[in-house]
Enzyme design. Structure first.
Site, PDB file in Angstrom:
ATOM      1  N   CYS A 113       0.817  -1.228   0.000  1.00 42.78           N
ATOM      2  CA  CYS A 113       0.000   0.000   0.000  1.00 42.78           C
ATOM      3  C   CYS A 113       0.851   1.278   0.000  1.00 42.78           C
ATOM      4  O   CYS A 113       0.368   2.348  -0.376  1.00 42.78           O
ATOM      5  CB  CYS A 113      -0.942   0.012   1.194  1.00 42.78           C
ATOM      6  N   HIS A 250      -3.113   7.573   1.975  1.00 44.83           N
ATOM      7  CA  HIS A 250      -3.537   6.273   1.476  1.00 44.83           C
ATOM      8  C   HIS A 250      -4.897   5.962   2.112  1.00 44.83           C
ATOM      9  O   HIS A 250      -5.128   6.245   3.288  1.00 44.83           O
ATOM     10  CB  HIS A 250      -2.507   5.210   1.872  1.00 44.83           C
ATOM     11  N   ASN A 280     -10.139   0.320  -0.481  1.00 38.97           N
ATOM     12  CA  ASN A 280      -8.673   0.363  -0.393  1.00 38.97           C
ATOM     13  C   ASN A 280      -8.099  -0.219  -1.686  1.00 38.97           C
ATOM     14  O   ASN A 280      -8.209  -1.416  -1.926  1.00 38.97           O
ATOM     15  CB  ASN A 280      -8.214  -0.445   0.829  1.00 38.97           C
TER      16      ASN A 280
HETATM   17  O1  UT7 Z   1      -3.842  -0.723   3.437  1.00 48.28           O
HETATM   18  C1  UT7 Z   1      -2.996  -1.514   4.186  1.00 48.28           C
HETATM   19  C2  UT7 Z   1      -3.174  -1.304   5.610  1.00 48.28           C
HETATM   20  N1  UT7 Z   1      -4.398  -1.897   6.087  1.00 48.28           N
HETATM   21  C3  UT7 Z   1      -5.055  -1.295   7.047  1.00 48.28           C
HETATM   22  O2  UT7 Z   1      -4.692  -0.242   7.452  1.00 48.28           O
HETATM   23  C4  UT7 Z   1      -6.242  -2.008   7.660  1.00 48.28           C
HETATM   24  C5  UT7 Z   1      -6.193  -1.841   9.151  1.00 48.28           C
HETATM   25  N2  UT7 Z   1      -7.265  -2.458   9.871  1.00 48.28           N
HETATM   26  C6  UT7 Z   1      -8.557  -2.041   9.797  1.00 48.28           C
HETATM   27  O3  UT7 Z   1      -8.881  -1.157   9.041  1.00 48.28           O
HETATM   28  C7  UT7 Z   1      -9.551  -2.662  10.745  1.00 48.28           C
HETATM   29  O4  UT7 Z   1      -8.887  -3.427  11.717  1.00 48.28           O
HETATM   30  C8  UT7 Z   1     -10.640  -3.522  10.053  1.00 48.28           C
HETATM   31  C9  UT7 Z   1     -11.568  -2.645   9.245  1.00 48.28           C
HETATM   32  C10 UT7 Z   1      -9.972  -4.558   9.169  1.00 48.28           C
HETATM   33  C11 UT7 Z   1     -11.487  -4.234  11.117  1.00 48.28           C
HETATM   34  O5  UT7 Z   1     -12.087  -3.280  11.968  1.00 48.28           O
HETATM   35  P1  UT7 Z   1     -11.972  -3.469  13.564  1.00 48.28           P
HETATM   36  O6  UT7 Z   1     -12.728  -2.352  14.153  1.00 48.28           O
HETATM   37  O7  UT7 Z   1     -10.516  -3.580  13.894  1.00 48.28           O
HETATM   38  O8  UT7 Z   1     -12.786  -4.798  13.795  1.00 48.28           O
HETATM   39  P2  UT7 Z   1     -12.282  -6.197  14.413  1.00 48.28           P
HETATM   40  O9  UT7 Z   1     -11.418  -6.912  13.474  1.00 48.28           O
HETATM   41  O10 UT7 Z   1     -11.796  -5.956  15.814  1.00 48.28           O
HETATM   42  O11 UT7 Z   1     -13.665  -6.971  14.497  1.00 48.28           O
HETATM   43  C12 UT7 Z   1     -14.758  -6.541  15.353  1.00 48.28           C
HETATM   44  C13 UT7 Z   1     -15.897  -7.520  15.182  1.00 48.28           C
HETATM   45  C14 UT7 Z   1     -15.477  -8.974  15.357  1.00 48.28           C
HETATM   46  O12 UT7 Z   1     -16.536  -9.664  15.966  1.00 48.28           O
HETATM   47  P3  UT7 Z   1     -16.515  -9.979  17.549  1.00 48.28           P
HETATM   48  O13 UT7 Z   1     -15.280 -10.787  17.780  1.00 48.28           O
HETATM   49  O14 UT7 Z   1     -16.471  -8.649  18.221  1.00 48.28           O
HETATM   50  O15 UT7 Z   1     -17.793 -10.724  17.765  1.00 48.28           O
HETATM   51  C15 UT7 Z   1     -15.333  -9.468  13.943  1.00 48.28           C
HETATM   52  O16 UT7 Z   1     -15.509 -10.849  13.823  1.00 48.28           O
HETATM   53  O17 UT7 Z   1     -16.432  -7.426  13.859  1.00 48.28           O
HETATM   54  C16 UT7 Z   1     -16.442  -8.719  13.239  1.00 48.28           C
HETATM   55  N3  UT7 Z   1     -16.215  -8.523  11.797  1.00 48.28           N
HETATM   56  C17 UT7 Z   1     -17.213  -8.269  10.945  1.00 48.28           C
HETATM   57  N4  UT7 Z   1     -18.537  -8.106  11.098  1.00 48.28           N
HETATM   58  C18 UT7 Z   1     -19.267  -7.826  10.025  1.00 48.28           C
HETATM   59  C19 UT7 Z   1     -15.038  -8.568  11.128  1.00 48.28           C
HETATM   60  N5  UT7 Z   1     -15.260  -8.327   9.827  1.00 48.28           N
HETATM   61  C20 UT7 Z   1     -16.580  -8.132   9.686  1.00 48.28           C
HETATM   62  C21 UT7 Z   1     -17.406  -7.847   8.583  1.00 48.28           C
HETATM   63  N6  UT7 Z   1     -18.735  -7.697   8.792  1.00 48.28           N
HETATM   64  N7  UT7 Z   1     -16.916  -7.694   7.333  1.00 48.28           N
END
Ligand code: UT7
Length: 323
Positions: A113, A250, A280
């Site tokens: 990225c 980005h 992204n």
């Molecule tokens: O470009 C390269 C660099 N990449 C990045 O910068 C990405 C960095 N990371 C992020 O942007 C975020 O971590 C994400 C958008 C990927 C995830 O957001 P988050 O707020 O960190 O969510 P999380 O992974 O902590 O998940 C929270 C909850 C989980 O459920 P429980 O364990 O709380 O029951 C996940 O299983 O959301 C659930 N979850 C979803 N729910 C609905 C994860 N993905 C999804 C989804 N739809 N697509």
């Protein structure tokens, strides 16, 4: 002294738009979750005939038109991509052929990225060392081809597309008022490889592989890394955030962008955000955002712009430039 100034910008997006509602049919997710957690409302997905090379070449042609130049005026192509058409040769040489360029040189840069920032900083050095006079710097990606479409934690995040700029060597006075690139800072730290990687490759599995990410782990590091390189550029240039006209980050997650801008003391209306429409697009996201801001008239000659990115490796970097 020689400065490298952007004199043309172009973009290319696949035709097909995929909304969050459509993803609800593929994986267990919701439009509400995706918008709240990422800011993404839709993304463009490559059609059968679209490739990293075809999208990159199209963006490059549009950047040349925008600069009122032809391919004969270009002596260097640097393509940032993690989704090359082939293991080799570089997709940059395939774009070179598509554009009909037979002089100069072309190569790919792989910094995921952060690729566009790495490519721009690299082109700047080639121009300043007089190895080239005008470079096409392209970010082009087809991440849809390396996603696991059953993994809701990653497949909702990414989109395909390409953006390109023409970078031209011009005369500067060595002062902050100069047009062109004024400062750049690149970083990487391979200790973080497992947090964001693709689980295949020619020398290991002989397959392309799929993207794997520990999202929250990447998120945790992103803001600190981004603000670190942006502040380095401010320090090199001897200015503060109040002098900035535009912050073009980005586009990985709107929450990361907002938190970084807030920590840096950059007000909301100076931040260019396209993640809602593009998702992204990895190395393509910054030139795509630049193209949007040029088209809608936001970027004006003389504006001071900070570009930054962070991604797999980890890699991270920033470029400060005057439009
Ligand atoms: O470009 C390269 C660099 N990449 C990045 O910068 C990405 C960095 N990371 C992020 O942007 C975020 O971590 C994400 C958008 C990927 C995830 O957001 P988050 O707020 O960190 O969510 P999380 O992974 O902590 O998940 C929270 C909850 C989980 O459920 P429980 O364990 O709380 O029951 C996940 O299983 O959301 C659930 N979850 C979803 N729910 C609905 C994860 N993905 C999804 C989804 N739809 N697509």
């Amino acid at each position: 002294m020689i400065r490298s100034a952007i004199c043309g910008v172009g973009a290319a997006l696949p035709e097909r738009v995929v909304t969050n509602a459509e993803l609800e049919k593929i994986v267990e997710t919701s439009d509400e979750w995706i918008v709240q957690r990422t800011g993404i409302r839709q993304r463009y997905i490559a059609g059968e005939r679209d490739t990293t090379v075809s999208l990159g070449a199209q963006a490059a042609r549009r950047a040349l038109d925008n600069a009122e130049l032809s391919i004969k005026d270009i002596d260097c192509i640097i393509l940032a991509t993690s989704t090359a058409d082939h293991t080799f040769p570089s997709s940059a040489t395939e774009i070179q052929r598509a554009l009909g360029m037979t002089l100069g040189f072309a190569f790919d840069i792989q910094a995921v990225c952060s690729g566009f920032v790495f490519a721009l900083a690299t082109a700047d050095f080639y121009l300043r060392c007089k190895m080239a006079k005008r470079a096409l710097v392209i970010g082009s990606e087809t991440f849809s081809r390396i996603l696991n479409w059953k993994d809701r934690t990653t497949c909702i995040l990414f989109g395909d597309g390409a953006g390109a700029v023409v970078l031209e060597a011009i005369k500067g006075k060595g002062v902050i008022q100069d047009r062109g690139i004024l400062a750049s800072k690149l970083r990487s730290d391979g200790r973080h490889i497992e947090k964001l990687y693709v689980d295949g490759g020619p020398s290991t599995t002989q397959t392309t592989g799929h993207l794997r990410m520990e999202g929250p782990e990447v998120f945790k590091h992103a803001v600190a890394m981004i603000t670190d390189v942006v502040n380095s550029c401010f320090n090199i240039a001897g200015i503060g955030p109040e002098k900035l006209d535009w912050f073009i980050p980005h586009q990985a997650n709107k929450r990361i962008i907002d938190a970084s801008a807030h920590k840096l003391g950059i007000i909301d209306k100076k931040v260019v955000i396209t993640i809602g429409e593009h998702g992204n697009t990895s190395a393509a996201s910054i030139p795509l955002a630049l193209a949007v801001a040029v088209k809608d008239g936001r970027l004006k000659k003389g504006d001071l712009i900070m570009l930054e990115a962070m991604g797999g490796g980890f890699t991270w970097g920033a470029v400060l430039l005057r439009w």
